[in-house]
Design a protein around this motif. Structure first.
Motif, PDB file in Angstrom:
ATOM      1  N   ALA A   1      -5.487   0.451   5.790  1.00  0.00           N
ATOM      2  CA  ALA A   1      -5.110   1.460   4.796  1.00  0.00           C
ATOM      3  C   ALA A   1      -5.261   2.859   5.363  1.00  0.00           C
ATOM      4  O   ALA A   1      -4.408   3.735   5.152  1.00  0.00           O
ATOM      5  CB  ALA A   1      -5.955   1.283   3.534  1.00  0.00           C
ATOM      6  N   GLN A   2      -6.348   3.100   6.094  1.00  0.00           N
ATOM      7  CA  GLN A   2      -6.549   4.408   6.717  1.00  0.00           C
ATOM      8  C   GLN A   2      -5.501   4.679   7.783  1.00  0.00           C
ATOM      9  O   GLN A   2      -4.985   5.794   7.909  1.00  0.00           O
ATOM     10  CB  GLN A   2      -7.952   4.483   7.311  1.00  0.00           C
ATOM     11  CG  GLN A   2      -9.063   4.472   6.273  1.00  0.00           C
ATOM     12  CD  GLN A   2     -10.446   4.348   6.906  1.00  0.00           C
ATOM     13  OE1 GLN A   2     -10.600   4.335   8.123  1.00  0.00           O
ATOM     14  NE2 GLN A   2     -11.460   4.251   6.056  1.00  0.00           N
TER      15      GLN A   2
ATOM     16  N   LEU B   1       0.808  -1.223   0.000  1.00  0.00           N
ATOM     17  CA  LEU B   1       0.000   0.000   0.000  1.00  0.00           C
ATOM     18  C   LEU B   1       0.839   1.270   0.000  1.00  0.00           C
ATOM     19  O   LEU B   1       0.345   2.349  -0.347  1.00  0.00           O
ATOM     20  CB  LEU B   1      -0.930   0.003   1.217  1.00  0.00           C
ATOM     21  CG  LEU B   1      -2.012  -1.071   1.258  1.00  0.00           C
ATOM     22  CD1 LEU B   1      -2.706  -1.054   2.616  1.00  0.00           C
ATOM     23  CD2 LEU B   1      -3.018  -0.877   0.138  1.00  0.00           C
TER      24      LEU B   1
ATOM     25  N   ASP C   1      -1.293  -5.123   1.396  1.00  0.00           N
ATOM     26  CA  ASP C   1      -2.565  -4.921   0.705  1.00  0.00           C
ATOM     27  C   ASP C   1      -3.417  -6.170   0.904  1.00  0.00           C
ATOM     28  O   ASP C   1      -3.045  -7.261   0.468  1.00  0.00           O
ATOM     29  CB  ASP C   1      -2.301  -4.674  -0.781  1.00  0.00           C
ATOM     30  CG  ASP C   1      -3.551  -4.345  -1.573  1.00  0.00           C
ATOM     31  OD1 ASP C   1      -4.669  -4.509  -1.033  1.00  0.00           O
ATOM     32  OD2 ASP C   1      -3.415  -3.934  -2.737  1.00  0.00           O
TER      33      ASP C   1
ATOM     34  N   TRP D   1       0.635   5.064  -2.199  1.00  0.00           N
ATOM     35  CA  TRP D   1       0.644   6.198  -1.271  1.00  0.00           C
ATOM     36  C   TRP D   1       1.706   7.205  -1.687  1.00  0.00           C
ATOM     37  O   TRP D   1       1.441   8.414  -1.758  1.00  0.00           O
ATOM     38  CB  TRP D   1       0.904   5.696   0.156  1.00  0.00           C
ATOM     39  CG  TRP D   1       0.619   6.709   1.225  1.00  0.00           C
ATOM     40  CD1 TRP D   1      -0.556   6.889   1.888  1.00  0.00           C
ATOM     41  CD2 TRP D   1       1.526   7.684   1.748  1.00  0.00           C
ATOM     42  NE1 TRP D   1      -0.442   7.925   2.798  1.00  0.00           N
ATOM     43  CE2 TRP D   1       0.833   8.428   2.728  1.00  0.00           C
ATOM     44  CE3 TRP D   1       2.857   8.011   1.480  1.00  0.00           C
ATOM     45  CZ2 TRP D   1       1.425   9.477   3.445  1.00  0.00           C
ATOM     46  CZ3 TRP D   1       3.447   9.059   2.181  1.00  0.00           C
ATOM     47  CH2 TRP D   1       2.736   9.773   3.155  1.00  0.00           C
TER      48      TRP D   1
ATOM     49  N   ASP E   1      -2.163   5.564   6.200  1.00  0.00           N
ATOM     50  CA  ASP E   1      -2.183   6.948   5.726  1.00  0.00           C
ATOM     51  C   ASP E   1      -1.972   7.915   6.884  1.00  0.00           C
ATOM     52  O   ASP E   1      -1.176   8.855   6.793  1.00  0.00           O
ATOM     53  CB  ASP E   1      -3.515   7.236   5.027  1.00  0.00           C
ATOM     54  CG  ASP E   1      -3.629   8.688   4.600  1.00  0.00           C
ATOM     55  OD1 ASP E   1      -2.813   9.136   3.777  1.00  0.00           O
ATOM     56  OD2 ASP E   1      -4.527   9.388   5.111  1.00  0.00           O
TER      57      ASP E   1
ATOM     58  N   GLY F   1      -8.812  -4.736   6.282  1.00  0.00           N
ATOM     59  CA  GLY F   1      -8.034  -4.120   5.213  1.00  0.00           C
ATOM     60  C   GLY F   1      -8.258  -2.630   5.074  1.00  0.00           C
ATOM     61  O   GLY F   1      -7.298  -1.851   4.968  1.00  0.00           O
TER      62      GLY F   1
ATOM     63  N   GLU G   1       1.693  -2.172   5.689  1.00  0.00           N
ATOM     64  CA  GLU G   1       1.775  -1.958   4.246  1.00  0.00           C
ATOM     65  C   GLU G   1       1.105  -3.046   3.421  1.00  0.00           C
ATOM     66  O   GLU G   1       0.894  -2.867   2.208  1.00  0.00           O
ATOM     67  CB  GLU G   1       3.249  -1.842   3.838  1.00  0.00           C
ATOM     68  CG  GLU G   1       3.984  -3.150   3.557  1.00  0.00           C
ATOM     69  CD  GLU G   1       4.275  -4.015   4.783  1.00  0.00           C
ATOM     70  OE1 GLU G   1       4.860  -5.093   4.611  1.00  0.00           O
ATOM     71  OE2 GLU G   1       3.910  -3.605   5.909  1.00  0.00           O
TER      72      GLU G   1
END
Length: 233
Positions: free
Chosen positions: A216-217, A17, A179, A21, A220, A212, A177
């Motif tokens: 991801a959030q 991910l 995915d 990014w 970030d 998942g 990281e």
């Protein structure tokens, strides 16, 4: 344009991910294969950020994989220059070793999704957004803490899950990281380890689907907070 170099030890354990990014933010991304590329020929201070990724070997296995000594030298020079470094799993263990801390096997591997317990130092760090968020653990070794670097996060099986050296270097024993949509490559690539550890694959798949989006959030938020701390927001 900022640049990020990734040191990869296994093809499917890549930036995951982190690749999109960085791309969305206009960074130039370069991946090097630690076992195949000539690490001695690289300038460790060249990129704005160095990311050292995971892998199934030990951070102290340089008797079997002599190129690890070149990788350690590269990381050591980077840390000495106080240039930003992110280490993930094996990468975190190599960072610890480069900073003078020991790395040793755990009694049992830690594989699967579960939350971290953030320490007071962790709650004041870029990892604060991980409070209550299950993350992916996939390791059989653990690092001791470099001198002056407090633990930022813990689990029942592994008391040292993250540390920072100043503001410029951050190490995660866990994986943010990965995915979730590409987890199957990990399940195939690590089939022997998973079978030996008695890990239930349907549970891993369900947990990846469930967590998942949150991961991801969280990734970030953690990366945004860290880069802001570095003055790169």
């Amino acid at each position: 344009m900022r640049t990020v170099w990734a040191l990869r030890h296994l093809a499917f354990e890549d930036l995951g991910l982190l690749q999109p990014w960085f791309t969305r933010r206009g960074w130039q991304v370069q991946t090097w294969d630690a076992a195949l590329d000539d690490l001695q020929a690289l300038d460790p201070l060249a990129p704005d950020l160095l990311v050292v990724l995971g892998g199934p070997i030990g951070a102290g296995d340089d008797d079997r994989y002599p190129w690890l000594l070149d990788e350690l030298a590269l990381i050591r020079r980077r840390l000495a220059a106080q240039r930003p470094v992110l280490g993930i799993c094996l990468g975190a263990q190599l960072m610890a070793r480069a900073a003078g801390a020991a790395v040793a096997p755990m009694r049992t591997p830690e594989i699967g999704f579960s939350p971290l317990t953030l320490t007071p130092a962790g709650l004041r760090s870029p990892l604060a957004p991980l409070a209550g968020q299950p993350v992916l653990h996939w390791h059989g070794d653990q690092f001791a803490l470099p001198a002056g670097s407090p633990a930022l996060a813990t689990t029942t099986h592994c008391p040292h899950q993250a540390f920072m050296v100043g503001a410029y270097a951050m190490a995660w024993q866990f994986h943010l990281e990965v995915d979730a949509a590409r987890l199957e490559a990990w399940l195939v690539g690590h089939a022997g380890e998973l079978r030996q550890a008695g890990i239930d694959l349907p549970t891993l798949r369900r947990d990846a689907a469930r967590h998942g989006a949150g991961l991801a959030q969280a990734l970030d938020a953690v990366m945004t907070g860290w880069l802001a701390q570095l003055g790169w927001a």
